[in-house]
Design an enzyme around this catalytic site. Structure first.
Site, short mmCIF file in Angstrom:
data_model
loop_
_atom_site.label_atom_id
_atom_site.label_comp_id
_atom_site.label_asym_id
_atom_site.label_seq_id
_atom_site.Cartn_x
_atom_site.Cartn_y
_atom_site.Cartn_z
N HIS C 68 0.83 -1.19 0.07
CA HIS C 68 0.20 0.00 -0.12
C HIS C 68 0.69 1.35 0.01
CE1 HIS C 68 -3.04 2.75 1.04
NE2 HIS C 68 -2.34 3.08 2.11
N ASP C 98 6.40 20.88 -26.98
CA ASP C 98 6.37 19.88 -26.33
C ASP C 98 7.54 19.77 -25.25
OD1 ASP C 98 6.45 16.77 -25.81
OD2 ASP C 98 5.56 16.58 -27.53
N TRP C 133 7.42 -0.06 3.65
CA TRP C 133 7.92 0.79 2.66
C TRP C 133 9.41 1.36 3.01
CZ3 TRP C 133 9.10 5.93 1.20
CH2 TRP C 133 8.93 6.87 1.83
N SER C 163 12.99 6.12 -13.66
CA SER C 163 11.87 6.69 -14.74
C SER C 163 11.74 8.11 -13.95
CB SER C 163 10.77 5.85 -14.33
OG SER C 163 9.27 6.70 -14.45
N SER C 164 11.57 8.26 -12.81
CA SER C 164 11.34 9.63 -12.36
C SER C 164 12.56 10.62 -12.33
CB SER C 164 11.00 9.71 -10.81
OG SER C 164 9.79 8.89 -10.30
N HIS C 247 12.82 12.38 3.31
CA HIS C 247 11.98 13.45 3.39
C HIS C 247 11.56 14.38 2.17
CE1 HIS C 247 9.85 15.86 6.46
NE2 HIS C 247 10.13 16.60 5.56
N GLU C 249 11.34 13.44 -0.63
CA GLU C 249 10.11 12.67 -1.19
C GLU C 249 8.98 13.06 -0.64
OE1 GLU C 249 10.31 10.53 -3.54
OE2 GLU C 249 7.80 9.74 -3.32
N TYR C 251 7.98 16.02 -0.02
CA TYR C 251 7.76 17.15 -0.65
C TYR C 251 7.84 17.15 -2.13
CZ TYR C 251 8.76 18.98 3.85
OH TYR C 251 8.77 19.31 5.23
N SER C 262 -3.10 26.43 -6.30
CA SER C 262 -2.90 27.83 -6.50
C SER C 262 -3.78 28.27 -7.56
CB SER C 262 -1.53 28.05 -6.69
OG SER C 262 -0.71 27.91 -5.52
N HIS C 296 14.31 13.72 11.77
CA HIS C 296 13.12 13.68 12.72
C HIS C 296 12.28 12.42 12.51
CE1 HIS C 296 10.79 16.07 9.31
NE2 HIS C 296 10.74 15.00 9.06
N HIS C 297 12.61 11.76 11.55
CA HIS C 297 11.87 10.38 11.40
C HIS C 297 12.54 9.28 12.25
CE1 HIS C 297 9.56 11.49 7.58
NE2 HIS C 297 10.73 12.23 7.52
N THR C 322 4.98 27.11 4.72
CA THR C 322 3.96 26.37 4.76
C THR C 322 2.93 27.22 5.18
OG1 THR C 322 4.92 24.40 5.41
CG2 THR C 322 2.61 24.16 5.07
N LYS C 325 1.71 29.87 2.44
CA LYS C 325 1.13 29.39 1.56
C LYS C 325 -0.48 29.37 1.84
CE LYS C 325 2.52 26.96 -1.73
NZ LYS C 325 3.26 28.05 -2.78
N ARG C 444 1.43 1.44 15.04
CA ARG C 444 1.17 1.18 13.56
C ARG C 444 1.82 -0.25 13.17
NH1 ARG C 444 5.36 5.07 10.33
NH2 ARG C 444 4.45 4.04 8.67
#
Lengths: 288, 182, 527
Positions: C68, C98, C133, C163-164, C247, C249, C251, C262, C296-297, C322, C325, C444
Site C-alpha cells: 500500500h 512539447d 515501505w 523513471s522519475s 523527507h 520525497e 515534498y 494555487s 526527525h523520522h 507552509t 502558502k 502502527r
C-alpha cells in the site's frame, strides 16, 4: 494556585484529553481521546507540554477554518460579484510570516526543555537490560547476578480474569516504584522498539549497539506497552508488561525470582514461539 | 531562436542535470566511510574514542562508575562475560577490565566484537587504549580466552553541560560471528 | 513539423507526445490507485474489529502495508501529479511545443511499467516483502527475508526511481530552456514553479535512494555489509540514507499539489494569486529545508540530544513557508467572487485538511513529544492528512479542473460535487479517529490490537467504507464524462483562468504551439 490561563488550558485538555476517564488510566480505555495517564516524571512533563501544543494547534486550525468560512460566506459570487484586484499587502505578508515564527518560539522553548530533561541520566538506583527478539522481550538484571528471563505474550485462552488480551505477558518486567531505573536496550536480531506510553518511554533496540534511557515509575501498578518498530510477522504480538512494586514487595519478589530464574542462561533461549510463527489461529481474537 | 540552437542548449542542460544525478549517487556511497569517520571522530552514535597513548591530562579526584555489558549474537555459540560488572575509576586514570569468552560449540569459530558506549553523549570522553575488538578472535571448540580492554575517561566530561550529570558509563560489546567465517 | 498523427496502438506505445504520455500516466495512476486502495480496504477490514477477521497469514498483512505504501507513493501520487499533470500542462503553460526530450519521456513512462511488473513479481515470488515501505535492515536483510521478494521490490524502486529521474531531467530542461518569449522565471505559472522545484528534489534525492538500495541489494546477495553490524556496518546508516531521500520525497509529493491548488483557487476566486513571489519562493524554501530535516523520522533510534535539538529546530522552520502558502491562498480568495465548482470544493477541502495535517506535523516535530507519538497511529493520521487528504485531494481537484481541457468533454457537475462530499466526509471519519488511537498508544503496522482500541478502529473502518464508496462515484464520473460529457469550450472557467493552456482548444491540437505564443500578459504577477 492555578492562573486563569492555566485553568483555560486545563479545561480544554479535560475536554479533548478525556480527563473524566482517568480512573483506569494505567492503560488505554475504550473511546479514549487523549494520552494514557502519566505515571513517571517523563510522562508528566510530556503531558504538560502536550497540553500547550493541543491548545495551540486547535486554535490555529479553528482560526484557519474560521477564515475559510468567512471567505466562503462573504466573497462568493452572489455576495461579491466584482472581484477585487489586490495581490499584495506587505504588512499582511510580514505579519503572517512573523506571527508563526513567534508561535514556533513559544513551542520550541518548552520543547527543548522537555527534550533535555528526558535525556538527563539521573543517577540510577538499578539497571535493567532489555533485549528484543523475534518475537519476545528478555529482561536481565545485571545487578542481581545477571538474572535473566523471557517475556512472552499470553495466548487468549490462557488469560485470567481482568488480563487484557495482546498486552499480557507470562513474565512481566518487575521494578521498584519510586526508584530511578537505567534501561539498557539491545536486540538479538532485527530492530525493535520498547515502548510504554504511560511511562513516557520509547527507545529502539538496535542490533549491534546498546541504547540507554531511564524511567522512574511514580507509584506501584501494572503498565502496558507494545513493540513499536515493525519487526516481522509477529510484530503485533510481543507486548510489554511492567509491574512496579513497593520497595518491600520488590525485595520479596526478587528473592523468589532469583530462585525461579536461577537456571536461565541468556545464551540458550527457548524458542517456543517458533512453532507458532505466523499462524493466525494461535491469536484468534474475541470475535468468535 | 532556431531549433538547432535550442536542442543544443537542451542537451547541455540535460547533461548538467545528469551530472547532478551521478554526483548524488557518489555522495550516497561516500557517506558510508564518511559516516564511519564522523562517528569515530565525534563519538557520534556512542562510538568511543580510540587512542594510541594514555591520557594527556592529569588525573582528577572525581570518580566515575564504568559498567561492562556483554552480548553474544545467536549466530555464535559462545559464552561471553565480563569478570567484573562495574568498577569505579578516577577521571583520567587508565584502567584495565577483562572479559572472558568461551566457545561452547563443537568447532573452531571466529568472532568479531562491536562495541559502543552509553549514554551515547559520553562516548567522546571515553577512550580505549587497547582492546580485543580491534581484531577478530578465533576460538577452538571448548577454548576459553581472556580479553582485556584498557581505557580511561577524559576529565573534560565535566566541562560539557550535557554530560556533567553522568555518573555511570556503560561499555558494551556484542560478539558476532565474523563475516569471513560464515 | 508534420501534422501527421499516429493512430492505433502505435500512437500510445511509441508516443513522444507530452499530452498522450500525460494521459497514459493519469490512466496508469488511476489503475494503481485502485490497487493500492483495495489494499487499504483490506487493511481497514482486518482492523475493523479486534481479533483476526480474515487474514490467515500474518506475513500477508505486512505485505499489504508495504505494498500500500510503495504503490501509493511511487506508483500513484508521483506518476499522477508529476508524470500526468506535469507532462500535460508544463509545456502548455510555458507555451512550449512539447517536452525537451520527447523520446526520453516515452522511456520514463515504460520504465515505470517495468517497475510495476517487478513490484507485482515481488508479491508473488516468495510471499512478498513484509518490511514496510521503509525497508529497514536487518529486517530486510537476507537473514530475515530470505526469498527474492525484497530483491524484486528493490529492483522495482530502482526502475521507478530511474523513471522519475529521467522525467525530472526532462522537466528541468524544458522549463529552463523552452519558455515562450517574454515568460521570465518570475512570470511562470505557479504549477510550473512547483514542478521545477520538485524536479530538482527528484534529481538530488532519488540518486541517494538508488545508492542505498544498491547497498542493500549487495548486502543481501553479494556479502557486503554496509548495514550489517557483524561486518562493521550500521543499520542506522540505512535510516539516515533512506530519510535523506525520504523527507524530500514527501515534498516531491506535495509541491505539485501546491501548484495545482494555487491555480484553482485563483481561477474560481476570479483573482490573481495573492503574493505570487512569496508563493514561489515559499516552495523553493520548503524544498531546500526539506534536505536538512531527515532525522526527525529517527528520534527514537538513539540519536544524541544535541542532534535531536537541531532537527527539532530545523523541522519547525518548515511551518513558516507552509503558513505563508495557507494564508496566501486564503488571501487570494479574500475579496474574490468565488464560485464553487467541484475543483474549487476539492481545493478548499485541501486547504483545511492540509492545515490539520500541518499542525499535527508541528506536534511531531518536537523530539521529546515524538517519544509518545513515534510509530503510533498519530503518525499514520498525520501523514494521511497531508498525503491522502492533501496530495490526493489535489489530484482530484486537478482532474476536475483540467479534464475538460484534456478530453474535450466536461465532467457532470452534480456527480462531481457528490463525489467531493462523500469523499470529504469519508476520509475525515477514516483518519480523524486515528489521532485518538495514536494518542492512546496504538502502534502502527499491527494486524490486531488490544480490545480497548476497538471503538475508534470501527469508526475508522466505517469511514474507509464511505471513502471507498466515494471512489466508486469517481469511477462513475469518469464513465459519464467520456460517454455523456458536454463538449468543453477552450476556457470553460471564464475570466479567472488566465494561464496559457486555456488559450488553446479543448482538447488541444496534437501539436500545440508549433509557433511559440507571444507571452506578454502577466497572469500571476499582475499588479
Amino acid at each position: 494556585m492555578l492562573s486563569k490561563f492555566n485553568w483555560f488550558i486545563f479545561s480544554l485538555v479535560a475536554l479533548v484529553g478525556g480527563l473524566p476517564f482517568q480512573a483506569h488510566a494505567q492503560m488505554a480505555h475504550p473511546w479514549q481521546f487523549g494520552f494514557q495517564g502519566a505515571f513517571s516524571p517523563s510522562a508528566e512533563k510530556l503531558h504538560e507540554f502536550h497540553s500547550l501544543l493541543t491548545v495551540i494547534i486547535i486554535s490555529i486550525t479553528l482560526f484557519v477554518l474560521g477564515l475559510l468560512i468567512y471567505v466562503v460566506l462573504k466573497f462568493n459570487r452572489k455576495a461579491n460579484p466584482v472581484p477585487s484586484k489586490t495581490t499584495h499587502h506587505t504588512l499582511l505578508e510580514v505579519v503572517w510570516t512573523a506571527v508563526p515564527v513567534l508561535i514556533l518560539v513559544v513551542i520550541t522553548i518548552p520543547s527543548l526543555r522537555v527534550l533535555y530533561f528526558l535525556d538527563r541520566v539521573e543517577d540510577a538506583d538499578m539497571t535493567v537490560k532489555i533485549v528484543g527478539h523475534q518475537w519476545y522481550w528478555s529482561y536481565e538484571y545485571p545487578d542481581n547476578d545477571d538474572m535473566t528471563f523471557d517475556s512472552y505474550i499470553v495466548d487468549k485462552e490462557d488469560l485470567e480474569e481482568g488480563q487484557p488480551r495482546l498486552l499480557t505477558v507470562d513474565n512481566a518486567l518487575v521494578v521498584p516504584a519510586g526508584k530511578n531505573i537505567r534501561l539498557l536496550m539491545a536486540s538479538g536480531d532485527v530492530i525493535h522498539s520498547w515502548a510504554v506510553p504511560s511511562l513516557g518511554v520509547k527507545l529502539d533496540a538496535v542490533p549491534g549497539r546498546l541504547n540507554e534511557t531511564w524511567v522512574k515509575v511514580n507509584e506501584p501498578g501494572t503498565y502496558y506497552g507494545q513493540c513499536s518498530e515493525l519487526c516481522g510477522v509477529n510484530h503485533g504480538f510481543m507486548p510489554i508488561t511492567i509491574k512496579a512494586l513497593s520497595e518491600d514487595d520488590y525485595a520479596a519478589w526478587l528473592l523468589e525470582a532469583m530462585e525461579e530464574f536461577a537456571n536461565n542462561d541468556n545464551d540458550n533461549k527457548p524458542l517456543k514461539i517458533a512453532s507458532l510463527q505466523g499462524k493466525a489461529s494461535v491469536w484468534e481474537g474475541s470475535n468468535e | 531562436m532556431s531549433n538547432t540552437t535550442q536542442s543544443k542548449r537542451n542537451r547541455t542542460i540535460g547533461l548538467a542535470v545528469v551530472g547532478i544525478v551521478f554526483s548524488m549517487v557518489a555522495l550516497a556511497y561516500a557517506s558510508v566511510p564518511l559516516y564511519r569517520i564522523f562517528c569515530q571522530v565525534t563519538g557520534y552514535g556512542g562510538t568511543p574514542q580510540i587512542t594510541e597513548s594514555g591520557p594527556t591530562t592529569a588525573m582528577s579526584q572525581r570518580k566515575i562508575k564504568v559498567r561492562f555489558n556483554a552480548d553474544v549474537n545467536s549466530s555464535l555459540d559462545w559464552k561471553f562475560k565480563p569478570y567484573e560488572h562495574e568498577m569505579e575509576v578516577h577521571l583520567g586514570e587508565t584502567a584495565l577490565a577483562t572479559y572472558s569468552a568461551e566457545n561452547d560449540g563443537k568447532e573452531t569459530v571466529t568472532g568479531t566484537a562491536i562495541f559502543n558506549v552509553t549514554p551515547l553523549k559520553a562516548a567522546p570522553y571515553f577512550n580505549k587504549v587497547e582492546c580485543f575488538c580491534f581484531s577478530e578472535q578465533t576460538l577452538a571448540a571448548g577454548e576459553t580466552a581472556d580479553m582485556p580492554v584498557s581505557f580511561f575517561v577524559d576529565p573534560e566530561i565535566l566541562e560539557d553541560p550535557n554530560t556533567q550529570e553522568v555518573r555511570t558509563i556503560t561499555l558494551s560489546y556484542t560478539f558476532y560471528r565474523a563475516k569471513s567465517d560464515s | 513539423m508534420s501534422d501527421h498523427t499516429p493512430t492505433g496502438w502505435k500512437r500510445w506505445a511509441y508516443s513522444t507526445n507530452h499530452k498522450d504520455i500525460g494521459s497514459m500516466y493519469i490512466m496508469y495512476a488511476v489503475v494503481m490507485a485502485l490497487i493500492g486502495g483495495t489494499m487499504s480496504m483490506m487493511i481497514r477490514l482486518e482492523l475493523a474489529e479486534p481479533g483476526l477477521q480474515f487474514l490467515e497469514d500474518l506475513h500477508f498483512y505486512n505485505v499489504l502495508v508495504t505494498g500500500h505504501g510503495l504503490i501509493m507513493i511511487f506508483f500513484v501520487v508521483m506518476p499522477g501529479l508529476i508524470g500526468g499533470f506535469g507532462n500535460w500542462f508544463v509545456p502548455l503553460m510555458i507555451g512550449a511545443p512539447d517536452m525537451a526530450f520527447p523520446r526520453l519521456n516515452n522511456i520514463s513512462f515504460w520504465l515505470l511499467i517495468a517497475a510495476t511488473v517487478m513490484l507485482i513479481l515481488s508479491v508473488f515470488i516468495g510471499g512478498g516483502a513484509g518490511t514496510g515501505w521503509t525497508m529497514y535492515p536487518p529486517l530486510s536483510n537476507s537473514l530475515f527475508h530470505d526469498s527474492a521478494s525484497v530483491d524484486y521490490a528493490i529492483l522495482a524502486l530502482h526502475l521507478a526511481g530511474a523513471s522519475s529521474i529521467l522525467g525530472a531531467i526532462n522537466f528541468i530542461t524544458t522549463i529552463v530552456n523552452m519558455r515562450a518569449p517574454g515568460m521570465t522565471f518570475h512570470k511562470m505559472p505557479l504549477f510550473v514553479w512547483s514542478v521545477l522545484v520538485t524536479a530538482f528534489l527528484l534529481v538530488t534525492a532519488l540518486p541517494v535512494l538508488a545508492g542505498a538500495l544498491t547497498m542493500l541489494l549487495t548486502d543481501r546477495n553479494f556479502g557486503t555489509s554496509f548495514f550489517a553490524p557483524e561486518g562493521g556496518g550500521d543499520p542506522i546508516l540505512w535510516q539516515h540514507l533512506f530519510w535523506f531521500f525520504g523527507h524530500p520525497e514527501v515534498y516531491i509529493m506535495i509541491l505539485p499539489a501546491f501548484g495545482i491548488i494555487s491555480h484553482i483557487i485563483s481561477t474560481f476566486s476570479r483573482k490573481p494569486v495573492f503574493g505570487y513571489l512569496g508563493m514561489a519562493y515559499a516552495m523553493v524554501s520548503i524544498g531546500a529545508v526539506g534536505y536538512i530535516v531527515w532525522a526527525h523520522h529517527m528520534y527514537t533510534v538513539g540519536l544524541g540530544v544535541d542532534t535531536r535539538a537541531y532537527f527539532l529546530l530545523a523541522t519547525m522552520l518548515i511551518a513558516v513557508p507552509t503558513g505563508i502558502k495557507i494564508f496566501s491562498w486564503i488571501a487570494t480568495m479574500w475579496g474574490g467572487s468565488i464560485t464553487f465548482e467541484t475543483p474549487m470544493l476539492f481545493a478548499i477541502g485541501f486547504i483545511f485538511l492540509f492545515t490539520v495535517g500541518g499542525v499535527t506535523g508541528v506536534v511531531l516535530a518536537n523530539a521529546g513529544m515524538d517519544i509518545m507519538m513515534h510509530d503510533t497511529y498519530y503518525v499514520v493520521a498525520h501523514f494521511h492528512y497531508v498525503l491522502s487528504l492533501g496530495a490526493v485531494f489535489s489530484m482530484f481537484a486537478g482532474f476536475y479542473y483540467w479534464i475538460g481541457k484534456m478530453s474535450g468533454r466536461q465532467y457532470p457537475e452534480a456527480l462531481g460535487k457528490l463525489h467531493f462530499w462523500v469523499t470529504f466526509i469519508g476520509v475525515n471519519i477514516l483518519f480523524f479517529p486515528q489521532h485518538f488511537l495514536g494518542l492512546a498508544g496504538m502502534p502502527r503496522r499491527i494486524p490486531d490490537y488490544p480490545d480497548v482500541y476497538a471503538g475508534w478502529n470501527m469508526v475508522s473502518s466505517i469511514g474507509a467504507a464511505i471513502a471507498g464508496f466515494g471512489t466508486l462515484i469517481f469511477l462513475f464520473v469518469i464513465y459519464r464524462t467520456f460517454t455523456a460529457g458536454e463538449k468543453a469550450a477552450a476556457n470553460p472557467w471564464g475570466e479567472g483562468a488566465k494561464t496559457l493552456e486555456w488559450t488553446v482548444s479543448s482538447p488541444p491540437p496534437f501539436h500545440s504551439f508549433s509557433e511559440p505564443p507571444q507571452f506578454d500578459a502577466k497572469p500571476e504577477a499582475a499588479e
